[in-house]
Design an enzyme around this catalytic site. Structure first.
Site, PDB file in Angstrom:
ATOM      1  N   SER A  23       0.813  -1.329   0.000  1.00  0.00           N
ATOM      2  CA  SER A  23       0.081  -0.007  -0.152  1.00  0.00           C
ATOM      3  C   SER A  23       0.744   1.175  -0.149  1.00  0.00           C
ATOM      4  CB  SER A  23      -0.757  -0.060   1.078  1.00  0.00           C
ATOM      5  OG  SER A  23      -1.695  -1.164   1.266  1.00  0.00           O
TER       6      SER A  23
HETATM    7  N1  SAH Z   1      -0.606  -4.093   3.872  1.00  0.00           N
HETATM    8  C1  SAH Z   1      -0.105  -4.784   2.779  1.00  0.00           C
HETATM    9  C2  SAH Z   1      -1.035  -4.772   1.545  1.00  0.00           C
HETATM   10  C3  SAH Z   1      -1.087  -5.891   0.538  1.00  0.00           C
HETATM   11  S1  SAH Z   1      -2.361  -6.037  -0.613  1.00  0.00           S
HETATM   12  C4  SAH Z   1       1.259  -4.090   2.552  1.00  0.00           C
HETATM   13  O1  SAH Z   1       1.483  -3.110   2.681  1.00  0.00           O
HETATM   14  O2  SAH Z   1       2.068  -5.080   1.818  1.00  0.00           O
HETATM   15  C5  SAH Z   1      -3.482  -6.918   0.153  1.00  0.00           C
HETATM   16  C6  SAH Z   1      -3.197  -8.264   0.609  1.00  0.00           C
HETATM   17  O3  SAH Z   1      -4.362  -8.961   0.803  1.00  0.00           O
HETATM   18  C7  SAH Z   1      -2.653  -9.363  -0.492  1.00  0.00           C
HETATM   19  O4  SAH Z   1      -1.484  -9.767  -0.047  1.00  0.00           O
HETATM   20  C8  SAH Z   1      -3.590 -10.469  -0.710  1.00  0.00           C
HETATM   21  O5  SAH Z   1      -3.060 -11.627  -0.985  1.00  0.00           O
HETATM   22  C9  SAH Z   1      -4.129 -10.266   0.459  1.00  0.00           C
HETATM   23  N2  SAH Z   1      -5.706 -10.865   0.492  1.00  0.00           N
HETATM   24  C10 SAH Z   1      -6.650 -10.818  -0.198  1.00  0.00           C
HETATM   25  N3  SAH Z   1      -7.749 -11.530   0.050  1.00  0.00           N
HETATM   26  C11 SAH Z   1      -7.357 -12.083   1.229  1.00  0.00           C
HETATM   27  C12 SAH Z   1      -8.222 -12.937   2.357  1.00  0.00           C
HETATM   28  N4  SAH Z   1      -9.251 -13.412   1.948  1.00  0.00           N
HETATM   29  N5  SAH Z   1      -7.509 -13.240   3.391  1.00  0.00           N
HETATM   30  C13 SAH Z   1      -6.443 -12.983   3.588  1.00  0.00           C
HETATM   31  N6  SAH Z   1      -5.407 -11.972   2.603  1.00  0.00           N
HETATM   32  C14 SAH Z   1      -6.179 -11.756   1.630  1.00  0.00           C
END
Ligand code: SAH
Length: 225
Positions: free
Chosen positions: A73
């Site tokens: 993000s």
């Molecule tokens: N805060 C993280 C954002 C990652 S993007 C950062 O700064 O790196 C969002 C993440 O949510 C992704 O890694 C994706 O794989 C995860 N995600 C999506 N659906 C999900 C679910 N149902 N359960 C757990 N993780 C999930």
């Protein structure tokens, strides 16, 4: 602090403390005021949460790819969500959905007592675990699971932060929010209008407030990867 001593963590050139300070100034200019959040960002080397090839862009206020179609993000978004979580006091227990790179997790670990974080892509979770160990953020527990279900074994949570957008509020997450607790979550369709919401449970009722427009990857229900 190991953060200052280890050259890898300290950074140099485009990842130096000076460049990092400019990100703090940009976030302040964008309206981030909470000194605790700014300090957590200052102390968390974002360049360690992306591929080496992207390290030089780690202190731009922009989202960056982390592989598997996912993104780290934007710092502004991480700061805004963290501020919202802290607004009424430091939560004891936080649940994060979507560990991804582990960057937001590391910030939460700096700001709160205990962080539980769920990720559905195992490879991302493994990398995040390594980074959190390197930074000695030990108050975090990671789980490879479907975040739609929350993590009932440790519920209720004083705060829940969701880093991916569902179309509607996942009911199991709402159930796991403590009385007086708050949840920050983007809701809305992919490619459509998403809103970053703050949900509070007060006297048994849910109160919803729209914080701002949002643009997150989808919260995928069911299948693990
Ligand atoms: N805060 C993280 C954002 C990652 S993007 C950062 O700064 O790196 C969002 C993440 O949510 C992704 O890694 C994706 O794989 C995860 N995600 C999506 N659906 C999900 C679910 N149902 N359960 C757990 N993780 C999930």
């Amino acid at each position: 602090m190991p953060v200052q001593r280890d050259p890898l963590i300290r950074g140099s050139g485009l990842t130096s403390p000076r460049v990092r300070e400019r990100l703090i100034e940009r976030l302040q200019a964008a309206g981030i005021r909470d000194a605790r959040v700014l300090e957590a960002i200052r102390r968390t080397p974002r360049h360690l949460f992306v591929d080496e090839a992207l390290a030089g862009r780690a202190y731009e206020d922009t989202a960056l790819p982390i592989g598997h179609g996912q993104t780290l993000s934007q710092p502004y978004t991480v700061a805004r969500m963290s501020e919202a979580i802290l607004r009424d006091g430091v939560p004891g227990k936080v649940l994060e959905i979507g560990t991804g790179s582990g960057y937001q997790t590391a910030i939460l670990a700096h700001l709160t007592n205990q962080v539980f974080s769920i990720e559905r892509i195992k490879a991302l979770q493994d990398q995040a675990r390594e980074r959190l160990r390197l930074l000695e953020r030990f108050n975090v527990r990671l789980r490879h699971a479907d975040g739609w279900q929350g993590w009932s074994a440790h519920a209720p949570y004083d705060a829940i932060l969701v880093a991916a957008a569902p179309d509607t509020l996942p009911p199991r997450l709402v159930e796991q929010l403590a009385e007086g607790g708050r949840m920050v979550i983007p809701v809305g369709p992919q490619g459509g209008t998403q809103k970053l919401l703050m949900i509070r449970r007060e006297a048994g009722e849910l109160r919803e407030q729209v914080l701002e427009p949002a643009s997150f990857v989808p919260l995928i229900s069911g299948a693990l990867a």
